[in-house]
Design an enzyme around this catalytic site. Sequence first.
Site, mmCIF file in Angstrom:
data_model
loop_
_atom_site.group_PDB
_atom_site.id
_atom_site.type_symbol
_atom_site.label_atom_id
_atom_site.label_comp_id
_atom_site.label_asym_id
_atom_site.label_seq_id
_atom_site.Cartn_x
_atom_site.Cartn_y
_atom_site.Cartn_z
ATOM 1 N N SER A 52 17.037 -27.010 -1.947
ATOM 2 C CA SER A 52 16.492 -27.287 -0.612
ATOM 3 C C SER A 52 17.302 -26.645 0.516
ATOM 4 O O SER A 52 16.697 -26.090 1.452
ATOM 5 C CB SER A 52 16.368 -28.798 -0.397
ATOM 6 N N THR A 76 16.368 -37.310 -2.402
ATOM 7 C CA THR A 76 16.230 -37.195 -3.850
ATOM 8 C C THR A 76 16.858 -38.418 -4.512
ATOM 9 O O THR A 76 17.355 -39.327 -3.829
ATOM 10 C CB THR A 76 16.796 -35.847 -4.353
ATOM 11 N N LYS A 103 15.074 -42.574 -3.390
ATOM 12 C CA LYS A 103 13.683 -42.467 -2.930
ATOM 13 C C LYS A 103 13.029 -43.828 -2.681
ATOM 14 O O LYS A 103 12.192 -43.953 -1.794
ATOM 15 C CB LYS A 103 12.853 -41.687 -3.947
ATOM 16 N N ASN A 152 10.223 -38.861 -0.436
ATOM 17 C CA ASN A 152 11.179 -37.751 -0.554
ATOM 18 C C ASN A 152 11.384 -37.062 0.787
ATOM 19 O O ASN A 152 12.069 -36.047 0.846
ATOM 20 C CB ASN A 152 10.712 -36.739 -1.617
ATOM 21 N N ASP A 195 5.502 -34.452 -3.005
ATOM 22 C CA ASP A 195 5.362 -33.763 -4.296
ATOM 23 C C ASP A 195 3.906 -33.652 -4.749
ATOM 24 O O ASP A 195 3.472 -32.605 -5.229
ATOM 25 C CB ASP A 195 6.162 -34.497 -5.384
ATOM 26 N N ALA A 255 5.562 -39.747 -16.910
ATOM 27 C CA ALA A 255 5.211 -40.760 -15.917
ATOM 28 C C ALA A 255 6.447 -41.195 -15.141
ATOM 29 O O ALA A 255 6.577 -42.346 -14.734
ATOM 30 C CB ALA A 255 4.556 -41.965 -16.590
ATOM 31 N N TYR A 277 10.540 -25.369 -12.857
ATOM 32 C CA TYR A 277 10.541 -24.024 -12.264
ATOM 33 C C TYR A 277 11.730 -23.184 -12.742
ATOM 34 O O TYR A 277 11.793 -21.989 -12.441
ATOM 35 C CB TYR A 277 10.524 -24.090 -10.726
ATOM 36 N N GLY A 319 6.500 -24.645 -12.030
ATOM 37 C CA GLY A 319 6.737 -25.619 -10.963
ATOM 38 C C GLY A 319 7.096 -25.026 -9.611
ATOM 39 O O GLY A 319 7.204 -25.760 -8.626
HETATM 40 P P1 NAP Z 1 12.097 -38.663 -14.131
HETATM 41 O O1 NAP Z 1 11.607 -39.586 -13.101
HETATM 42 O O2 NAP Z 1 13.463 -38.826 -14.698
HETATM 43 O O3 NAP Z 1 11.031 -38.687 -15.348
HETATM 44 C C1 NAP Z 1 11.281 -37.962 -16.517
HETATM 45 C C2 NAP Z 1 10.029 -37.951 -17.388
HETATM 46 O O4 NAP Z 1 10.298 -37.162 -18.557
HETATM 47 C C3 NAP Z 1 9.624 -39.324 -17.907
HETATM 48 O O5 NAP Z 1 8.227 -39.361 -18.074
HETATM 49 C C4 NAP Z 1 10.329 -39.358 -19.253
HETATM 50 O O6 NAP Z 1 9.734 -40.239 -20.172
HETATM 51 C C5 NAP Z 1 10.117 -37.949 -19.721
HETATM 52 N N1 NAP Z 1 11.077 -37.543 -20.732
HETATM 53 C C6 NAP Z 1 12.390 -37.250 -20.524
HETATM 54 N N2 NAP Z 1 12.960 -36.940 -21.705
HETATM 55 C C7 NAP Z 1 11.988 -37.034 -22.648
HETATM 56 C C8 NAP Z 1 11.953 -36.831 -24.061
HETATM 57 N N3 NAP Z 1 13.066 -36.473 -24.733
HETATM 58 N N4 NAP Z 1 10.783 -37.018 -24.720
HETATM 59 C C9 NAP Z 1 9.675 -37.375 -24.033
HETATM 60 N N5 NAP Z 1 9.636 -37.595 -22.695
HETATM 61 C C10 NAP Z 1 10.786 -37.417 -22.028
HETATM 62 O O7 NAP Z 1 12.055 -37.160 -13.614
HETATM 63 P P2 NAP Z 1 11.015 -36.521 -12.565
HETATM 64 O O8 NAP Z 1 11.592 -36.528 -11.216
HETATM 65 O O9 NAP Z 1 9.675 -37.157 -12.795
HETATM 66 O O10 NAP Z 1 11.003 -34.991 -13.055
HETATM 67 C C11 NAP Z 1 10.277 -34.601 -14.215
HETATM 68 C C12 NAP Z 1 10.227 -33.076 -14.267
HETATM 69 O O11 NAP Z 1 9.503 -32.582 -13.132
HETATM 70 C C13 NAP Z 1 11.591 -32.399 -14.219
HETATM 71 O O12 NAP Z 1 11.564 -31.290 -15.079
HETATM 72 C C14 NAP Z 1 11.729 -31.935 -12.779
HETATM 73 O O13 NAP Z 1 12.532 -30.794 -12.645
HETATM 74 C C15 NAP Z 1 10.270 -31.603 -12.457
HETATM 75 N N6 NAP Z 1 9.981 -31.691 -11.012
HETATM 76 C C16 NAP Z 1 9.494 -30.583 -10.407
HETATM 77 C C17 NAP Z 1 9.182 -30.631 -9.069
HETATM 78 C C18 NAP Z 1 8.632 -29.405 -8.412
HETATM 79 O O14 NAP Z 1 8.543 -29.365 -7.179
HETATM 80 N N7 NAP Z 1 8.217 -28.417 -9.170
HETATM 81 C C19 NAP Z 1 9.346 -31.818 -8.337
HETATM 82 C C20 NAP Z 1 9.850 -32.935 -8.997
HETATM 83 C C21 NAP Z 1 10.167 -32.855 -10.353
HETATM 84 P P3 NAP Z 1 10.182 -41.808 -20.241
HETATM 85 O O15 NAP Z 1 9.482 -42.478 -19.082
HETATM 86 O O16 NAP Z 1 9.666 -42.258 -21.548
HETATM 87 O O17 NAP Z 1 11.681 -41.834 -20.106
#
Ligand code: NAP
Length: 281
Positions: free
Chosen positions: A23, A68, A72, A93, A111, A136, A221, A242
């Site tokens: 950011s 972040t 949040k 956020n 987001d 989720a 991304y 992403g």
């Molecule tokens: P988060 O709140 O920590 O959620 C992580 C998610 O991944 C949960 O659904 C979790 O499942 C799942 N997960 C993690 N390890 C796993 C595994 N070994 N097997 C199966 N499921 C698994 O993280 P978040 O903020 O949602 O971010 C998720 C992804 O989105 C990241 O890669 C992040 O970089 C990306 N992201 C991108 C943007 C963008 O602007 N492009 C913005 C935000 C996030 P459980 O619920 O079962 O733990």
Amino acid sequence: MIPISGRTRLCALIGSPVAHSLSPALHNAAFEALGLDIRYLAFDIARGSVDAAIEAVRTFGVVGLSVTMPHKFEVAEAVDRLTPQAVSLRSCNTVFRDAQDPSVLWGDSTDGDGFVSALMGIGVACAGLRAVVVGAGGAGRAVVEALGRNGAADIAVINRDANRAESAAQLAPQARVATWADIADAGLVVNATNLGMQPGDPFPIDPNLLQPAQVVADLIYHPASTPLLTAAQARGCLTMNGLPMLLNQAAIQFRHWTGLDAPVGTMRAAVADYLRPPTHR
Ligand code: NAP
């Protein structure tokens, strides 16, 4: 770049950790490109310090914040008003000042709308779409809420933790907890898990379930193409990583803070430069 002076204003990121955030790079590049006398800094703020941070925003006249993890949810409690999506997610956020009364602080969650704008950028409209969202957590929830608000016909949620899948499915009337079999009928398949960021991660979705002509979006991304996206391309799917979501959600933040359209091309170049290995800079 305008030199820092007594007129320079501040935007900031709060979270922990923040050191690797993109950011500062993308927002500072955007402020500079438009000749705005604003700087953006990242502050690593300890848990339990959110009320003090929001009070500092008021006291120091900070223009706005990115937020972040892990703050949040607490920030959503601390601001004066929330956008409808921030109410639904009980998370924000972004903090910005009310255009009519700058003493009023708003919280938004950008987001989901960033994701929807990214889809539109590759010619995919949400209305009537059948989507499967795998994951989720915070990002998956934002995607489910935004797809619902933008008229998707069906949002099937799959997550390792079933309770979190259930909770995300409550964010939109069209959403439901689903199984892998639902992928066959989907127009859009989204990876909202962390799987694909690290070398050796298992696939979040069996690529053999993907159908040609499906749209496959990975919210990751970096790397720019995850193994899932590479496999989806080989199966004839249209893919999106992403980065467009990241840029579009940042553009919404920028508009909240400045009232101006963000120079998205400048932001994209700043991110590319930041992610390039040091030897190639
Ligand atoms: P988060 O709140 O920590 O959620 C992580 C998610 O991944 C949960 O659904 C979790 O499942 C799942 N997960 C993690 N390890 C796993 C595994 N070994 N097997 C199966 N499921 C698994 O993280 P978040 O903020 O949602 O971010 C998720 C992804 O989105 C990241 O890669 C992040 O970089 C990306 N992201 C991108 C943007 C963008 O602007 N492009 C913005 C935000 C996030 P459980 O619920 O079962 O733990």
